[in-house]
Design a protein around this motif. Sequence first.
Motif, PDB file in Angstrom:
ATOM      1  N   MET A 163      26.124   9.053  33.452  1.00 17.86           N
ATOM      2  CA  MET A 163      24.840   9.697  33.731  1.00 17.86           C
ATOM      3  C   MET A 163      24.687  10.984  32.929  1.00 17.86           C
ATOM      4  O   MET A 163      23.638  11.239  32.325  1.00 17.86           O
ATOM      5  CB  MET A 163      24.703   9.981  35.227  1.00 17.86           C
ATOM      6  CG  MET A 163      24.434   8.751  36.074  1.00 17.86           C
ATOM      7  SD  MET A 163      24.096   9.152  37.812  1.00 17.86           S
ATOM      8  CE  MET A 163      25.729   9.606  38.389  1.00 17.86           C
ATOM      9  N   ALA A 164      25.750  11.799  32.911  1.00 14.45           N
ATOM     10  CA  ALA A 164      25.687  13.068  32.190  1.00 14.45           C
ATOM     11  C   ALA A 164      25.508  12.841  30.687  1.00 14.45           C
ATOM     12  O   ALA A 164      24.672  13.488  30.047  1.00 14.45           O
ATOM     13  CB  ALA A 164      26.954  13.879  32.448  1.00 14.45           C
ATOM     14  N   ALA A 165      26.274  11.909  30.130  1.00  9.28           N
ATOM     15  CA  ALA A 165      26.189  11.654  28.697  1.00  9.28           C
ATOM     16  C   ALA A 165      24.843  11.040  28.326  1.00  9.28           C
ATOM     17  O   ALA A 165      24.228  11.424  27.326  1.00  9.28           O
ATOM     18  CB  ALA A 165      27.331  10.731  28.262  1.00  9.28           C
ATOM     19  N   GLY A 166      24.375  10.089  29.127  1.00  4.58           N
ATOM     20  CA  GLY A 166      23.085   9.456  28.839  1.00  4.58           C
ATOM     21  C   GLY A 166      21.946  10.452  28.872  1.00  4.58           C
ATOM     22  O   GLY A 166      21.082  10.467  27.984  1.00  4.58           O
ATOM     23  N   ASN A 167      21.928  11.291  29.904  1.00  3.39           N
ATOM     24  CA  ASN A 167      20.884  12.315  30.002  1.00  3.39           C
ATOM     25  C   ASN A 167      20.992  13.331  28.868  1.00  3.39           C
ATOM     26  O   ASN A 167      19.980  13.781  28.322  1.00  3.39           O
ATOM     27  CB  ASN A 167      20.964  13.024  31.349  1.00  3.39           C
ATOM     28  CG  ASN A 167      20.482  12.149  32.501  1.00  3.39           C
ATOM     29  OD1 ASN A 167      19.563  11.343  32.332  1.00  3.39           O
ATOM     30  ND2 ASN A 167      21.099  12.285  33.664  1.00  3.39           N
ATOM     31  N   ALA A 168      22.227  13.707  28.517  1.00  6.63           N
ATOM     32  CA  ALA A 168      22.426  14.687  27.438  1.00  6.63           C
ATOM     33  C   ALA A 168      21.938  14.142  26.099  1.00  6.63           C
ATOM     34  O   ALA A 168      21.280  14.858  25.332  1.00  6.63           O
ATOM     35  CB  ALA A 168      23.901  15.072  27.348  1.00  6.63           C
ATOM     36  N   ALA A 219      17.558   4.134  25.171  1.00  3.80           N
ATOM     37  CA  ALA A 219      18.583   3.284  25.779  1.00  3.80           C
ATOM     38  C   ALA A 219      19.551   4.122  26.610  1.00  3.80           C
ATOM     39  O   ALA A 219      19.942   3.717  27.719  1.00  3.80           O
ATOM     40  CB  ALA A 219      19.344   2.529  24.691  1.00  3.80           C
ATOM     41  N   ALA A 220      19.936   5.277  26.094  1.00  2.00           N
ATOM     42  CA  ALA A 220      20.865   6.160  26.814  1.00  2.00           C
ATOM     43  C   ALA A 220      20.251   6.625  28.131  1.00  2.00           C
ATOM     44  O   ALA A 220      20.923   6.659  29.171  1.00  2.00           O
ATOM     45  CB  ALA A 220      21.231   7.362  25.950  1.00  2.00           C
ATOM     46  N   PHE A 221      18.972   6.973  28.102  1.00  2.00           N
ATOM     47  CA  PHE A 221      18.289   7.436  29.314  1.00  2.00           C
ATOM     48  C   PHE A 221      18.150   6.297  30.325  1.00  2.00           C
ATOM     49  O   PHE A 221      18.368   6.488  31.530  1.00  2.00           O
ATOM     50  CB  PHE A 221      16.914   7.992  28.960  1.00  2.00           C
ATOM     51  CG  PHE A 221      16.163   8.549  30.129  1.00  2.00           C
ATOM     52  CD1 PHE A 221      16.625   9.669  30.803  1.00  2.00           C
ATOM     53  CD2 PHE A 221      14.999   7.945  30.572  1.00  2.00           C
ATOM     54  CE1 PHE A 221      15.930  10.182  31.903  1.00  2.00           C
ATOM     55  CE2 PHE A 221      14.303   8.444  31.662  1.00  2.00           C
ATOM     56  CZ  PHE A 221      14.773   9.570  32.327  1.00  2.00           C
ATOM     57  N   LEU A 222      17.805   5.105  29.849  1.00  3.36           N
ATOM     58  CA  LEU A 222      17.698   3.949  30.744  1.00  3.36           C
ATOM     59  C   LEU A 222      19.046   3.636  31.386  1.00  3.36           C
ATOM     60  O   LEU A 222      19.117   3.301  32.580  1.00  3.36           O
ATOM     61  CB  LEU A 222      17.196   2.732  29.970  1.00  3.36           C
ATOM     62  CG  LEU A 222      15.734   2.763  29.528  1.00  3.36           C
ATOM     63  CD1 LEU A 222      15.437   1.582  28.595  1.00  3.36           C
ATOM     64  CD2 LEU A 222      14.799   2.724  30.736  1.00  3.36           C
TER      65      LEU A 222
END
Length: 220
Positions: A14-19, A203-206
């Motif tokens: 979650m942290a990496a995707g949001n970042a 894609a990272a955010f999803l």
Amino acid sequence: MGATKASATLRTGMAAGNAVALLSVAYAMVLGIGLLTLPSPGMAIQDPWFTAMELLILVLAPTMVALMAAIHAGAPAGRKSLALLGIVFMGMCTVITCSVHFAMLTLGRQAAFATGDWATLVFSFHWPSVAYALDILAWDVFFPLAALCAACSVPGIGLARLARRCFFASAILAFAGLVGVPMANMSARNVGIIGYAVLFPIAAFLLALHLRRTARHGAI
């Protein structure tokens, strides 16, 4: 122990995707401001916007590696090898692009490097140059290989399926950017930008949203 590991994987993902998503948006905004404030068309982006862009890349690239690590941790047993390859390829992309942009940010501003007749052949982002060639290797070869591995390693339906499709599309478009090299036309390479600067952050955010929903149900 298993629940703790799953929880750590979810938090990292979650942290990496949001970042990745937030830093990509920040980069796009700084790029837009830099282009809008150009003294005249055709000139390079001026400071402080150029420096801000370089620093954002130096932060963004490692977060993409962290995202791949989270994907590996949550991948099904049969896809662990592909997910591990994704970490390797993204790591190679990160090392190359960070080396290029750190060198441009530091050495490229030194008189000994900036004033030589050969300077544009090394540090310029006008084709052909060493920096440009290395950045193409990072973003149009190693990055799409990593995105393809990510697309093959994320299980699930709903948001996870959408993330997989975006990862896959980002890989295809980034690969397509290579066409600019044999054509010696970097405008043709711009299609790759959609892959790594637009679709991959989406894609990272999803994926981050998917992991958040997974965490609420207590499973991974």
